[in-house]
Design an enzyme around this catalytic site. Structure first.
Site, PDB file in Angstrom:
ATOM      1  N   THR A  16      45.040  44.651  46.022  1.00 28.46           N
ATOM      2  CA  THR A  16      46.084  43.657  46.277  1.00 28.46           C
ATOM      3  C   THR A  16      45.786  42.959  47.589  1.00 28.46           C
ATOM      4  OG1 THR A  16      48.432  43.304  46.712  1.00 28.46           O
ATOM      5  CG2 THR A  16      47.531  45.444  47.333  1.00 28.46           C
ATOM      6  N   GLY A  17      45.923  41.640  47.588  1.00 31.16           N
ATOM      7  CA  GLY A  17      45.643  40.923  48.827  1.00 31.16           C
ATOM      8  C   GLY A  17      45.254  39.487  48.546  1.00 31.16           C
ATOM      9  N   THR A  44      51.432  41.792  44.451  1.00 33.05           N
ATOM     10  CA  THR A  44      50.813  42.362  43.258  1.00 33.05           C
ATOM     11  C   THR A  44      51.157  43.852  43.125  1.00 33.05           C
ATOM     12  OG1 THR A  44      49.029  40.788  43.489  1.00 33.05           O
ATOM     13  CG2 THR A  44      48.511  42.819  42.286  1.00 33.05           C
ATOM     14  N   GLY A  46      43.359  37.163  47.048  1.00 36.33           N
ATOM     15  CA  GLY A  46      42.497  37.351  45.883  1.00 36.33           C
ATOM     16  C   GLY A  46      41.118  36.743  45.977  1.00 36.33           C
ATOM     17  N   ARG A  63      44.898  28.303  39.014  1.00 35.35           N
ATOM     18  CA  ARG A  63      44.193  29.254  39.876  1.00 35.35           C
ATOM     19  C   ARG A  63      44.266  30.682  39.309  1.00 35.35           C
ATOM     20  NH1 ARG A  63      46.174  33.941  43.237  1.00 35.35           N
ATOM     21  NH2 ARG A  63      44.588  34.224  44.823  1.00 35.35           N
ATOM     22  N   VAL A  64      43.113  31.340  39.241  1.00 34.02           N
ATOM     23  CA  VAL A  64      43.048  32.737  38.825  1.00 34.02           C
ATOM     24  C   VAL A  64      42.663  33.564  40.045  1.00 34.02           C
ATOM     25  CG1 VAL A  64      41.922  34.399  37.297  1.00 34.02           C
ATOM     26  CG2 VAL A  64      42.374  32.071  36.486  1.00 34.02           C
ATOM     27  N   GLY A  65      43.458  34.569  40.348  1.00 30.73           N
ATOM     28  CA  GLY A  65      43.166  35.450  41.477  1.00 30.73           C
ATOM     29  C   GLY A  65      42.328  36.635  41.046  1.00 30.73           C
ATOM     30  N   ASP A  66      42.333  37.677  41.865  1.00 31.09           N
ATOM     31  CA  ASP A  66      41.468  38.816  41.569  1.00 31.09           C
ATOM     32  C   ASP A  66      42.053  39.788  40.550  1.00 31.09           C
ATOM     33  OD1 ASP A  66      43.415  39.425  43.603  1.00 31.09           O
ATOM     34  OD2 ASP A  66      42.361  41.322  43.949  1.00 31.09           O
TER      35      ASP A  66
END
Lengths: 338, 338
Positions: free
Chosen positions: A255-256, A204, A258, A232-235
C-alpha cells in the site's frame, strides 16, 4: 547403508516435525493503508472504528484458516470485511475519480502454484476481491480491466451494485475539495493533478495468509487515488507490484504511492530477495521499503509473511493501519511508534 | 598512502577504460513474437517480408543510438517500425478482439531511474509505444487503461486514428475463423475461449537498447490475444512481466502466453536473478524460460541485454522473430535451429 537408513529416519522425523510445525503456524496479517497517519488527526471514535474493523477482518480471516480452509479463503474473508467497511479506500468507502465516480482494483495470488487473478477499474462489482478470485479460478486470464471485468464478474454470479453504493460522505467531501481547487486553478494538466494526488493516495487494504498446509496467499483491494483520471491503474491490481505470493519465499500485499510500487515491483522484489539472497523476509522488506523506495520518495508500506509464519509490517510513512493474528499473539496497530 | 594513491590511479584508469568500453557498446535487440513458427508454414515471401521489417527496425533503432540518442529513443525508433508494419501483432496488424475491434497495449521503461509508462486497451492511438512514452514522461502515472489512455495520448498531441486503421486482412480472417468456431459451438464460456486463445496468442513486438552512456531501456507493444474478451490485459503493459529495465542488472522485453509471464513476473525476475544471484543474463534467462516457465507450460521467450552489451534471445517455442545489432555483428533470425 546403516548411515543412509539413520539419515532417512532423521529426515523423516524432521519432516514430520516440520509438518507439525506447519499445522500450528496458521497466520494472518492485514493492512488498511499507510500514509500520514498521526494521532492528532484521528478522533478517539475514528481510531476505535478503524481498530474494530481491522479486528473483525483479522478474526474472520483467521477463523477461516483455523477451520482448515486454504490461505486464499483466509485472505478473502479478511478483505471482504475491509471492502464492506466505510473506513477504508476499498469497496464501500472508495475514493471518487475525477468525474465523481468510483473505479476499483483488486488482485489475489496463491503461492502454491503462482496462480493469480486481478481486476482493474471495476465500477459495479460489490466486492472487487471476489472478482479477482473468479478471474483466478474461472477464467484463462490473470488481469481484466474496465467494463469487461464487470461483465465477467456478472457472468460469474457476483453481486452487482449501483456505482453510488461505493459513496461515503467523507470521500465525497474530499473529492469536492479537490474538485473546487482544480477548477479554481483551471488546472487540467498533469502536473497539477500530481500535486493534488500526492495528498490523497492512501487507504488500500490487503491481507496475507498462511494456511495449515503451509501455503501462502496474498490479496489487495483499493479505490485508487482520489481524483484519478485517464483510467489510471495503480499497483494494487498489478501482480508483482501490489501483490505477490510464492510458497518458496513469501507473500506480500502493498500500500502506498502506487507508481513507485509498480516501477520497483515491490511485492515480487521482496520475495525475490528472500529467495535469491537467502535473507529473511524482514531484512528483504527493510531493503525495499526503507532503502530502495525511501531513497526515491516512494511512500508506503507492505505486510507479509513467510512459510514459517514470520510476519512483517514494514512502512516508511508515519503510520499504517495494520494487524496480525497467530496462535500465540494478535495485535492491531495504527501509528509508527507503537 | 602510496598504496591508496596507486589504487586510486588504477581505479581511475579502470573507470576511464570502462567508460570507453561503454561508448563502443551501443547495442539493440528486438523481437516480433515467439510461437509455433516453422519453416514449412511460412512462404519465402512472408519470410522475406518479416526479415526486411525486422532489419528496418534494427537499423532505425541502432541509428538513433549511433547518433548519440538515449536508449529510450533507440527502443521507440525500432518499435514504431514494427507497429507500423502489418506483419506483427502490434499497431497496424494487431489481432481482433472478440467484438471485432482492436485494443492495444504497450509499455516502456528506462534503467537509469526505473521510470516507466504503460497503456492498456488503447483503441485510437496510432502508435501505442508513443503513448507509453508520454505516460512515462508527462504524467504522474505509470499505467493508464482504456479510453482514458486514448484521451491522455490525444491531449499529448499523439496521432489518433480510426480503430479500423489497425485492420489487416490476415488478422480479420483469423478472427472470422475463431468467431465462426465459437458460434458453432455456442461457446461463450471461459474454457472454450481458453482453447481458442491457445492458438492465437503470439506476435508481440519489443526492443531493448543500450546507449553510449551505458543506460538501458526496454519496450514492448502488442495487440494482445485474438478474440480476447472482458478487457483482458496481458503481460506487455505490465511493468515487471512484459517489460523491465534496470541499469544495475539488465533490460528485458517478453513475448508469449501473457498470463504465465505475469504470474512469474518474467522480465523483472530475470533482472532480479542477475542482480541478487550474481549470474549472467544468459543463465538467468535460461532459468526462467527453460526451467520455471517450461515446467508449467508457459510458452514464449524474451530478448534482453545487460550493461556490458551481452545480448540474449531466449525462447522455449519453435521460433521467435528476432534480431540484434552491435558494432561488430548483426543478425536477423526466425527459427529455433538457426
Amino acid at each position: 547403508m546403516k548411515n543412509t537408513i539413520l539419515m532417512m529416519a532423521a529426515l523423516s522425523g524432521g519432516m514430520a516435525m516440520a509438518e507439525e510445525n506447519m499445522k500450528s503456524n496458521i497466520a494472518l496479517v492485514i493492512h488498511g493503508g499507510a500514509g500520514t497517519i498521526k494521532k492528532e488527526n484521528l478522533s478517539d471514535e475514528q481510531e476505535q472504528n478503524i481498530k474494530t474493523a481491522l479486528q473483525q477482518a483479522l478474526d474472520a480471516g483467521y477463523q477461516a484458516l483455523a477451520d482448515g480452509q486454504d490461505a486464499t479463503a483466509g485472505v478473502i474473508a479478511a478483505i471482504k470485511i475491509l471492502e464492506d467497511s466505510p473506513y477504508f479506500n476499498a469497496g464501500h468507502g472508495a475514493v471518487f475519480t475525477k468525474p465523481g465516480k468510483h473505479e476499483l482494483d483488486a488482485s489475489i495470488m496463491r503461492g502454491s502454484d503462482l496462480d493469480a487473478g486481478a481486476v482493474a477499474g471495476v465500477a459495479y462489482t460489490k466486492n472487487p476481491i471476489l472478482a479477482a478470485e473468479q478471474v483466478m479460478l474461472n477464467s484463462p486470464h490473470v488481469m481484466l480491466a474496465g467494463s469487461g471485468a464487470d461483465t465477467f464478474s456478472k457472468t460469474r454470479g457476483l453481486e452487482q451494485v449501483e456505482n453510488s453504493y461505493f459513496d461515503t460522505e467523507f470521500r465525497r467531501k474530499a473529492w469536492q475539495e479537490v474538485d473546487a481547487k482544480t477548477r479554481a486553478k483551471q488546472a487540467e494538466t498533469a502536473s497539477s493533478d500530481d500535486v493534488l494526488a500526492a495528498e490523497f493516495k492512501f487507504g488500500t487494504v490487503g491481507a496475507v495468509a498462511l494456511d495449515k498446509n503451509g501455503h501462502i496467499a496474498a490479496g489487495t483491494s483499493t479505490g485508487g487515488m482520489t481524483y484519478k483520471a485517464w483510467g489510471r491503474v495503480g499497483d494494487s491490481p498489478v501482480i508483482g507490484a501490489g501483490t505477490y505470493a510464492d510458497d518458496r519465499s513469501c507473500g506480500i500485499s502493498a500500500t502506498g504511492h502506487g507508481e513507485f510500487f509498480i516501477r520497483y515491483t515491490v511485492a515480487s522484489d521482496i520475495c525475490a530477495r528472500v529467495r535469491y539472497k537467502n535473507i529473511g523476509i524482514e531484512q528483504a522488506a527493510d531493503e525495499v521499503i526503507h532503502q530502495e523506495l525511501k531513497s526515491v520518495g516512494g511512500d508506503g508500506g507492505v505486510i507479509g509473511l513467510d512459510p514459517k509464519g514470520n510476519i512483517i509490517m514494514t512502512f516508511n510513512t508515519t503510520g499504517m493501519y495494520r494487524g496480525y493474528k497467530k496462535a500465540e499473539k494478535s495485535e492491531v496497530l495504527i501509528y509508527g511508534d507503537e
